[in-house]
Design a protein around this motif. Structure first.
Motif, PDB file in Angstrom:
ATOM      1  N   GLN A  25       7.930  12.847   2.204  1.00 38.20           N
ATOM      2  CA  GLN A  25       6.802  11.944   1.994  1.00 38.20           C
ATOM      3  C   GLN A  25       6.122  12.195   0.655  1.00 38.20           C
ATOM      4  N   VAL A  56       6.262   4.303   4.863  1.00 36.91           N
ATOM      5  CA  VAL A  56       6.829   3.999   6.180  1.00 36.91           C
ATOM      6  C   VAL A  56       8.187   3.309   6.019  1.00 36.91           C
ATOM      7  N   GLY A 110       5.813   9.388  -2.074  1.00 30.31           N
ATOM      8  CA  GLY A 110       4.480   9.119  -2.618  1.00 30.31           C
ATOM      9  C   GLY A 110       4.452   9.210  -4.139  1.00 30.31           C
ATOM     10  N   SER A 158       0.872  -1.172   0.000  1.00 29.38           N
ATOM     11  CA  SER A 158       0.000   0.000   0.000  1.00 29.38           C
ATOM     12  C   SER A 158       0.915   1.229   0.000  1.00 29.38           C
ATOM     13  N   ARG A 159       0.331   2.367  -0.286  1.00 30.71           N
ATOM     14  CA  ARG A 159       1.096   3.613  -0.270  1.00 30.71           C
ATOM     15  C   ARG A 159       1.708   3.840   1.112  1.00 30.71           C
ATOM     16  N   ASP A 160       0.916   3.610   2.175  1.00 32.10           N
ATOM     17  CA  ASP A 160       1.410   3.812   3.537  1.00 32.10           C
ATOM     18  C   ASP A 160       2.554   2.865   3.875  1.00 32.10           C
ATOM     19  N   GLU A 161       2.421   1.588   3.486  1.00 36.10           N
ATOM     20  CA  GLU A 161       3.493   0.620   3.759  1.00 36.10           C
ATOM     21  C   GLU A 161       4.797   1.076   3.110  1.00 36.10           C
TER      22      GLU A 161
END
Length: 190
Positions: free
Chosen positions: A146, A110, A150, A104-107
């Motif tokens: 970020q 991070v 992204g 995912s984008r968040d994974e």
């Protein structure tokens, strides 16, 4: 004979010599002799260095070097291609926190941020051990970092479904940067 005629004759002789050399020079041997997109052990035999490493490079042991296996044999950024391939595989596995085979984008943000912070800490430690000050360079804000990560994720997500598969991750070629850092904060416009 005047100077212009002498020069013209010399140039023509040079061009004729170059054309003759080009016609008689042997063609560069093609590793993939039959052009089928893979290199067999028989094709590699004509190239001693490749033949010597063939079994090591043939990761899946099918007797052929695929495009992925060939990419792994080229040095990148001063590192062995196989090590780079392994490092990327580890990055994907570590980033895939829920182990669903997709990022995912968040994974991705991070894991990428954690690795960037670790690299920065290692650079500072090496500079300190060498008795040097950490080089002063404009550091992007966390929001800018970020945003950069992204944007990288968005370029990786080939089918734009909001996740990155292992295939998309492996196919992605990051844009080369001189220092490996996200773009610095632009100067304010006056």
């Amino acid at each position: 004979m005047n100077m212009r005629n002498t020069l013209s004759i010399a140039v023509l002789a040079l061009l004729a010599s170059a054309a003759t050399t080009a016609q008689t020079a042997p063609a560069k041997a093609k590793i993939d002799a039959n052009g089928d997109g893979v290199i067999t052990k028989a094709e590699a035999a004509a190239f001693p260095k490749l033949a010597q490493r063939f079994d090591q490079l043939d990761v899946n042991k099918d007797g052929k070097l695929s495009a992925d296996e060939r990419r792994a044999m080229h040095p990148r950024n001063g590192r062995d291609g196989a090590r780079m391939h392994e490092a990327r595989a580890t990055l994907f596995a570590d980033a895939d926190a829920n182990k669903d085979g997709r990022l995912s984008r968040d994974e991705f943000i991070v894991e990428h941020s954690a690795r960037a912070a670790e690299r920065e800490q290692q650079r500072a430690q090496r500079a300190g051990e060498a008795g040097k000050q950490k080089p002063a360079r404009p550091q992007p804000t966390e929001a800018e970092r970020q945003q950069h990560i992204g944007a990288m994720f968005d370029r990786m997500d080939a089918n734009k479904d909001g996740t990155v598969t292992k295939a998309e991750f492996d196919a992605f070629k990051p844009k080369p940067r001189g220092d490996g850092q996200p773009p610095a904060k632009p100067a304010p416009v006056k």
